[in-house]
Write an enzyme that holds these catalytic residues in place. Structure first.
Site, PDB file in Angstrom:
ATOM      1  N   ARG A   1       0.837  -1.206   0.000  1.00  0.00           N
ATOM      2  CA  ARG A   1       0.000   0.000   0.000  1.00  0.00           C
ATOM      3  C   ARG A   1       0.869   1.251   0.000  1.00  0.00           C
ATOM      4  O   ARG A   1       0.564   2.224  -0.681  1.00  0.00           O
ATOM      5  CB  ARG A   1      -0.923  -0.007   1.218  1.00  0.00           C
ATOM      6  CG  ARG A   1      -1.764   1.249   1.329  1.00  0.00           C
ATOM      7  CD  ARG A   1      -2.708   1.211   2.509  1.00  0.00           C
ATOM      8  NE  ARG A   1      -3.518   2.418   2.550  1.00  0.00           N
ATOM      9  CZ  ARG A   1      -4.573   2.586   3.327  1.00  0.00           C
ATOM     10  NH1 ARG A   1      -4.950   1.617   4.145  1.00  0.00           N
ATOM     11  NH2 ARG A   1      -5.258   3.712   3.305  1.00  0.00           N
TER      12      ARG A   1
ATOM     13  N   ASN B   1     -10.593  -4.535  -1.564  1.00  0.00           N
ATOM     14  CA  ASN B   1     -10.501  -3.540  -2.638  1.00  0.00           C
ATOM     15  C   ASN B   1      -9.534  -3.974  -3.738  1.00  0.00           C
ATOM     16  O   ASN B   1      -8.596  -4.725  -3.478  1.00  0.00           O
ATOM     17  CB  ASN B   1     -10.028  -2.210  -2.050  1.00  0.00           C
ATOM     18  CG  ASN B   1     -11.148  -1.488  -1.327  1.00  0.00           C
ATOM     19  OD1 ASN B   1     -12.261  -1.423  -1.803  1.00  0.00           O
ATOM     20  ND2 ASN B   1     -10.845  -0.949  -0.156  1.00  0.00           N
TER      21      ASN B   1
ATOM     22  N   CYS C   1     -19.177  -2.540   0.402  1.00  0.00           N
ATOM     23  CA  CYS C   1     -18.358  -1.381   0.759  1.00  0.00           C
ATOM     24  C   CYS C   1     -19.075  -0.640   1.884  1.00  0.00           C
ATOM     25  O   CYS C   1     -20.305  -0.692   1.986  1.00  0.00           O
ATOM     26  CB  CYS C   1     -18.175  -0.472  -0.455  1.00  0.00           C
ATOM     27  SG  CYS C   1     -17.173   1.009  -0.149  1.00  0.00           S
TER      28      CYS C   1
ATOM     29  N   HIS D   1     -16.590   3.149  -5.074  1.00  0.00           N
ATOM     30  CA  HIS D   1     -15.725   4.312  -4.865  1.00  0.00           C
ATOM     31  C   HIS D   1     -15.914   5.377  -5.943  1.00  0.00           C
ATOM     32  O   HIS D   1     -15.027   6.197  -6.173  1.00  0.00           O
ATOM     33  CB  HIS D   1     -14.254   3.905  -4.735  1.00  0.00           C
ATOM     34  CG  HIS D   1     -13.960   3.191  -3.456  1.00  0.00           C
ATOM     35  ND1 HIS D   1     -12.694   2.802  -3.089  1.00  0.00           N
ATOM     36  CD2 HIS D   1     -14.775   2.779  -2.445  1.00  0.00           C
ATOM     37  CE1 HIS D   1     -12.739   2.185  -1.918  1.00  0.00           C
ATOM     38  NE2 HIS D   1     -14.001   2.163  -1.511  1.00  0.00           N
TER      39      HIS D   1
ATOM     40  N   TYR E   1     -14.500   9.737  -2.314  1.00  0.00           N
ATOM     41  CA  TYR E   1     -13.521   9.347  -3.333  1.00  0.00           C
ATOM     42  C   TYR E   1     -13.602  10.228  -4.571  1.00  0.00           C
ATOM     43  O   TYR E   1     -12.662  10.264  -5.364  1.00  0.00           O
ATOM     44  CB  TYR E   1     -13.712   7.878  -3.722  1.00  0.00           C
ATOM     45  CG  TYR E   1     -13.224   6.922  -2.669  1.00  0.00           C
ATOM     46  CD1 TYR E   1     -11.889   6.529  -2.621  1.00  0.00           C
ATOM     47  CD2 TYR E   1     -14.082   6.432  -1.694  1.00  0.00           C
ATOM     48  CE1 TYR E   1     -11.425   5.665  -1.651  1.00  0.00           C
ATOM     49  CE2 TYR E   1     -13.638   5.570  -0.712  1.00  0.00           C
ATOM     50  CZ  TYR E   1     -12.306   5.190  -0.690  1.00  0.00           C
ATOM     51  OH  TYR E   1     -11.852   4.338   0.283  1.00  0.00           O
TER      52      TYR E   1
END
Length: 421
Positions: free
Chosen positions: A90, A144, A164, A194, A244
């Site tokens: 990440r 995700n 989500c 998102h 987002y």
């Protein structure tokens, strides 16, 4: 009822367990199986999970194992919450795109594509093993990028649905602002994972009065602050975008902010270290307050509602999920995956009709849906050119020079996770 959590060593897990304990009437779990390859971490999380259930008088047995095949045997539902490459991957997803002036984020843009490429093959392998061990089990994906992963599962013929927490988070926020019960707040939530907008907020039921105009008039500043978008923009749009959308609506500003400060990945990694120390304390028998900062708010409530409906215990419900488009958004292919309200019961999920989407939003949805199709192709078949095509198609990349450079960097940073590289 036997529920399996793949990625059970996640620091999210106590949030999920707390929801199972509090909502036991909706979802009577007999055995909760936590699966994770990190055995030491799994035992720490398993220990606090047992104490949380015991504190709340829940009789469920908690089993921990690194053996997925044994865990899946006889499962009624399998929840996926894994992170391939961990927080180190990440950190990379959030860093190298910034070097090209593009948003560095783990679920969208170039970083989101990297996560999809790492994740889809692993999830499909897990799903095949689940199908062999428990062919009737539902797979609920919280991993995700949810839209791409869910489409991969559905294309492979699995009984799967994506979940989500954005919608339930907004529902709870709006309910608090309106002084209403959360169950009475129904969202007209439309888009892709998102990449969604609340077109309406209805009180009392899906056919109740739309209070979104009044909500924005009275509480627009609070909503805008949460989204980190200008109040004036919300007034001009007349809808509420998910947070987002800030990556699209304020791209350059976000890039400057991300370059100036520490990454979210670094903050989460530090938080996880602190949480794991807390979980190791044998006196801890409730989820700590710090967990609220980790993200995933209300994930447990959404998961309980969804699994309860899928397994037939609730007689059906309406919930925001990621499912086949099947004509819901007529400008998208039927096999695309959209995030909308759906009727959920033991037979599956059926998206409910939505009002026509304004071209301002439909255009972006179509653009990102096309990217997601290319991203899935790259994840399944590999190859530099497929990665380049997906990046070139993404509205947060778009230029061929950026797409070329980002392709090289994506492959360099993820080579150990890409069999074709």
């Amino acid at each position: 009822m036997r529920l399996v959590v793949v990625g059970g060593g996640s620091t999210y897990t106590p949030e999920l367990v707390d929801g199972f304990a509090r909502l036991r009437d909706a979802l009577p779990v007999d055995e909760l199986v936590l699966v994770d390859p990190a055995a030491e971490r799994l035992e720490v999380v398993g220990g606090v999970a047992r104490r949380i259930l015991a504190r709340q008088g829940h009789p469920a047995k908690v089993t921990t194992t690194t053996d997925l095949d044994a865990a899946a045997d006889g499962a009624d539902a399998v929840l996926l919450q894994l992170r391939v490459g961990g927080q180190a991957a990440r950190q990379q997803d959030e860093t190298w795109p910034l070097e090209c002036g593009c948003v560095g984020q783990e679920t969208t843009g170039a970083g989101g594509l990297a996560k999809a490429l790492r994740t889809v093959p692993v999830v499909l392998d897990i799903a095949e093993r689940v199908r062999r061990a428990a062919p009737d089990a539902w797979i609920v994906d919280f991993t995700n990028p949810v839209g791409i992963v869910t489409r991969a599962l559905l294309d492979a013929g699995h009984r799967a649905v994506g979940l989500c927490n954005v919608a339930i988070g907004l529902q709870r926020k709006f309910a608090a602002l309106l002084g209403a019960a959360a169950a009475d707040v129904h969202l007209e939530h439309v888009g892709l994972n998102h990449l969604t907008w609340e077109l309406g907020v209805r009180l009392g039921g899906p056919d109740g009065p739309d209070v979104l105009p009044a909500l924005l008039a009275e509480h627009g500043d609070a909503v805008a602050d949460d989204l980190r978008l200008p109040r004036g923009l919300l007034d001009r749009l007349g809808v509420v975008p998910s947070y987002y959308l800030r990556y699209f609506y304020a791209h350059d500003q976000v890039v400057d902010e991300l370059r100036a400060g520490p990454s979210r990945a670094a903050a989460v990694a530090d938080m996880e270290r602190r949480l794991l120390r807390m979980y190791a304390d044998p006196a801890l028998d409730e989820k700590p307050a710090l967990l609220a900062e980790r993200g995933g708010a209300f994930y447990s409530e959404a998961a309980v509602d969804l699994v309860a409906s899928l397994l037939g215990g609730r007689g059906g419900a309406v919930q925001v999920v990621n499912a086949r488009n099947a004509g819901t958004l007529p400008f998208l292919p039927d096999d695309a995956v959209v995030e909308v309200q759906a009727a959920v019961d033991g037979t599956g999920v059926r998206p409910l009709p939505v009002r026509p989407l304004d071209p301002l939003y439909a255009g972006l949805v179509a653009h990102v849906a096309a990217y997601e199709e290319l991203a899935l192709d790259a994840a399944l078949r590999g190859g530099r050119e497929r990665v380049f095509r997906a990046l070139l198609a993404h509205p947060l990349v778009g230029q061929y020079g950026y797409a070329d450079t980002l392709t090289d960097r994506l492959v360099a940073h993820n080579r150990e996770h890409l069999a074709w590289a």
